[in-house]
Design an enzyme around this catalytic site. Structure first.
Site, short mmCIF file in Angstrom:
data_model
loop_
_atom_site.label_atom_id
_atom_site.label_comp_id
_atom_site.label_asym_id
_atom_site.label_seq_id
_atom_site.Cartn_x
_atom_site.Cartn_y
_atom_site.Cartn_z
N LYS A 25 45.32 49.34 48.98
CA LYS A 25 45.35 50.43 49.55
C LYS A 25 45.44 50.48 51.07
O LYS A 25 46.13 51.20 51.87
CB LYS A 25 43.96 51.26 49.28
CG LYS A 25 44.03 52.79 49.65
CD LYS A 25 42.88 53.49 48.91
CE LYS A 25 42.67 55.00 49.67
NZ LYS A 25 41.41 55.03 50.10
N LYS A 44 46.52 38.55 53.32
CA LYS A 44 46.34 39.96 52.95
C LYS A 44 46.40 40.60 54.46
O LYS A 44 45.78 40.23 55.41
CB LYS A 44 44.97 40.18 52.15
CG LYS A 44 44.68 41.58 51.91
CD LYS A 44 43.39 41.70 51.00
CE LYS A 44 43.24 42.71 50.28
NZ LYS A 44 42.32 42.80 49.33
N LEU A 92 43.56 34.08 52.22
CA LEU A 92 43.08 33.69 50.88
C LEU A 92 43.49 32.81 50.04
O LEU A 92 44.79 32.46 50.28
CB LEU A 92 43.05 35.25 50.08
CG LEU A 92 42.38 36.34 50.82
CD1 LEU A 92 42.77 37.72 50.28
CD2 LEU A 92 41.08 36.35 50.61
N GLU A 93 42.85 32.30 49.28
CA GLU A 93 43.21 31.30 48.02
C GLU A 93 44.25 32.07 47.43
O GLU A 93 44.23 33.21 46.91
CB GLU A 93 42.09 30.95 47.20
CG GLU A 93 42.55 30.06 46.00
CD GLU A 93 41.43 29.91 45.07
OE1 GLU A 93 40.11 30.29 45.54
OE2 GLU A 93 41.56 29.22 44.09
N TYR A 94 45.50 31.23 46.99
CA TYR A 94 46.35 31.78 46.27
C TYR A 94 46.28 31.58 44.70
O TYR A 94 45.99 30.22 44.35
CB TYR A 94 47.97 31.09 46.77
CG TYR A 94 49.09 31.71 45.85
CD1 TYR A 94 49.50 30.40 44.80
CD2 TYR A 94 49.62 32.79 45.49
CE1 TYR A 94 50.70 30.94 44.08
CE2 TYR A 94 50.78 33.27 44.55
CZ TYR A 94 51.01 32.43 43.76
OH TYR A 94 51.87 32.71 42.90
N ALA A 95 46.20 32.48 43.69
CA ALA A 95 46.02 32.22 42.48
C ALA A 95 47.52 32.62 41.64
O ALA A 95 47.97 33.58 41.69
CB ALA A 95 45.09 33.29 41.76
N ASP A 140 31.82 46.00 41.58
CA ASP A 140 33.32 46.36 41.36
C ASP A 140 34.20 45.63 40.40
O ASP A 140 35.16 45.09 40.10
CB ASP A 140 34.15 46.81 42.66
CG ASP A 140 35.24 47.60 42.20
OD1 ASP A 140 36.28 47.76 43.11
OD2 ASP A 140 35.04 48.28 41.31
N LYS A 142 36.11 44.69 37.36
CA LYS A 142 37.03 45.16 36.26
C LYS A 142 38.32 44.31 36.40
O LYS A 142 38.52 43.61 37.51
CB LYS A 142 37.24 46.52 36.59
CG LYS A 142 38.06 46.95 38.17
CD LYS A 142 38.20 48.23 38.33
CE LYS A 142 38.45 48.40 40.11
NZ LYS A 142 38.42 49.80 40.41
N ASN A 145 40.22 43.57 39.67
CA ASN A 145 39.88 42.67 40.71
C ASN A 145 39.70 41.16 40.27
O ASN A 145 39.07 40.29 40.79
CB ASN A 145 38.45 43.00 40.89
CG ASN A 145 38.57 44.41 41.82
OD1 ASN A 145 39.75 44.59 42.24
ND2 ASN A 145 37.29 45.21 41.91
N ASP A 157 38.67 40.50 45.80
CA ASP A 157 38.38 41.84 46.31
C ASP A 157 36.66 42.09 46.44
O ASP A 157 36.17 42.86 45.50
CB ASP A 157 39.06 42.66 45.39
CG ASP A 157 39.25 44.05 46.11
OD1 ASP A 157 40.32 44.93 45.63
OD2 ASP A 157 38.57 44.04 47.20
N THR A 175 38.16 55.09 39.06
CA THR A 175 37.47 55.45 37.73
C THR A 175 36.08 55.17 37.53
O THR A 175 35.39 54.19 38.09
CB THR A 175 38.33 54.54 36.63
OG1 THR A 175 37.60 54.29 35.45
CG2 THR A 175 38.43 52.93 36.99
C1 LIG Z 1 44.54 44.47 46.05
C2 LIG Z 1 44.99 42.88 46.02
O1 LIG Z 1 44.84 42.15 46.89
N1 LIG Z 1 45.69 42.87 44.76
C3 LIG Z 1 46.43 41.51 44.42
C4 LIG Z 1 47.74 41.60 45.16
C5 LIG Z 1 47.98 40.14 45.06
N2 LIG Z 1 46.68 39.52 45.12
C6 LIG Z 1 46.66 38.12 45.27
C7 LIG Z 1 45.81 37.58 45.77
CL1 LIG Z 1 44.58 37.89 46.86
C8 LIG Z 1 45.57 35.80 45.61
N3 LIG Z 1 46.52 35.22 44.75
C9 LIG Z 1 47.50 35.88 44.05
N4 LIG Z 1 48.41 35.65 43.27
C10 LIG Z 1 49.15 36.62 43.02
C11 LIG Z 1 50.23 36.59 42.16
C12 LIG Z 1 50.79 35.59 41.49
N5 LIG Z 1 51.89 36.04 40.69
C13 LIG Z 1 52.61 35.15 40.00
N6 LIG Z 1 52.00 37.26 40.68
C14 LIG Z 1 51.00 37.60 41.67
C15 LIG Z 1 50.65 39.09 41.94
N7 LIG Z 1 48.74 37.81 43.46
C16 LIG Z 1 47.57 37.27 44.43
C17 LIG Z 1 45.63 40.31 45.04
#
Ligand SMILES: CC(=O)N[C@H]1CCN(c2c(Cl)cnc3[nH]c(-c4cn(C)nc4C)nc23)C1
Length: 286
Positions: A25, A44, A92-95, A140, A142, A145, A157, A175
């Site tokens: 947001k 972020k 932040l850590e990348y997932a 939160d 869900k 997140n 989050d 929600t």
């Molecule tokens: C509100 C908010 O932060 N929402 C999400 C957006 C991406 N973010 C990620 C954050 Cl915070 C960390 N790692 C992520 N990896 C991804 C992602 C990977 N793929 C292949 N596609 C996506 C999308 N997104 C993230 C959190």
């Protein structure tokens, strides 16, 4: 590894910015790489003006304070943060697997097979036990997140997390599906609100929709208050038993995280995950 990420005064020039990963947001999240270490992160970017307008800077302060001190495999790391004139940046850590709710929607009937769901709920128990041991309530929980990192679920989050116990409330938005009766009734609430949400999450993982879904908030609230639970036919008796013992009106009756973790439905599938299935036959190599 992250230890290369010593606290220092980061600036945006320390990073190469990649593709946008998603938008929250208050700003966007980008794939990024720290130039010296080549370490991949999710950056972020939040706009100060937007934060001030929505009066959430105290929530962001708490999110940073809480998430940057947490160290757990099922909790998304915050390596640091910095700001410039107009923006605040969270490192932040990348997932790599992305957002779990997108993965859930992609499944046939938008639901996971029960062994997968049980594995994920088991991981969430570990994360919540760690959080609650630090007197942190997430509030939160869900699918939106949760992030997926090669089969490891990461809670992201922490914008709504607080230190327990807690009685004040910020205007609820979004929600009601995941809110427990005590929060909808705006009564003092404690860590057991996260356990209620875990029950909702378990139902949604196994069914593809939350249990008290309705056309409007009043309807949803009525179904929550009456614990109006309807299980689809395909649900196993074990998981019905578990969900019924989590979604209790009285928080004191609600299963604890230990009772969830040791429930047959969780243990049965967690055991399966520990012992990879027996190889089909000897793999003759020579
Ligand atoms: C509100 C908010 O932060 N929402 C999400 C957006 C991406 N973010 C990620 C954050 Cl915070 C960390 N790692 C992520 N990896 C991804 C992602 C990977 N793929 C292949 N596609 C996506 C999308 N997104 C993230 C959190």
């Amino acid at each position: 590894t992250a230890k290369r990420f010593e606290p220092k005064n980061w600036t945006i020039d320390d990073f190469e910015i990649g593709k946008p990963l998603g938008r929250g947001k208050f700003g966007h999240v980008y794939l990024a790489r720290e130039k010296k270490s080549k370490f991949i992160v999710a950056l972020k970017v939040l706009y100060k003006k937007q934060l001030l307008k929505s009066n959430v800077e105290h929530q962001l302060r708490r999110e940073i304070e809480i998430q940057s001190h947490l160290r757990h495999d099922n909790i998304l790391r915050m390596y640091g943060f910095f700001w410039d004139e107009k923006k605040i940046y969270l490192i932040l850590e990348y997932a790599p697997g992305g957002e779990l709710y997108k993965d859930l929607k992609k499944q046939p009937n938008s639901r996971y097979a029960e062994p997968i769901a049980a594995d994920y709920i088991g991981q969430m128990c570990k994360a919540l036990k760690y959080l609650h041991s630090k007197d942190v309530i997430h509030r939160d929980i869900k699918p939106e997140n949760l992030l997926n990192s090669l089969g490891t679920i990461k809670i992201a989050d922490f914008g709504w997390s607080i230190h327990s116990p807690h009685d004040k409330r910020q205007t609820l938005c979004g929600t009601l599906d995941y809110l427990p009766p005590e929060m909808v009734l705006e009564e003092p609430h404690d860590k057991r609100v996260d356990i209620w949400s875990l029950g909702i999450l378990c139902f949604e993982f196994c069914c593809g929709f939350p249990p008290f879904e309705a056309h409007n908030n009043d309807e949803t609230y009525k179904r929550i208050r009456n614990i109006d639970l309807k299980f689809p036919e395909h649900l196993s008796p074990e998981v019905r038993h578990l969900i019924k013992n989590i979604l209790t009106l009285d928080p004191k009756q609600r299963y604890t995280l230990d009772q969830i973790e040791t429930h047959p439905w969780i243990k049965k599938h967690a055991a399966a995950k520990e012992q990879p299935t027996q190889a089909t036959g000897p793999n003759i190599t020579q």
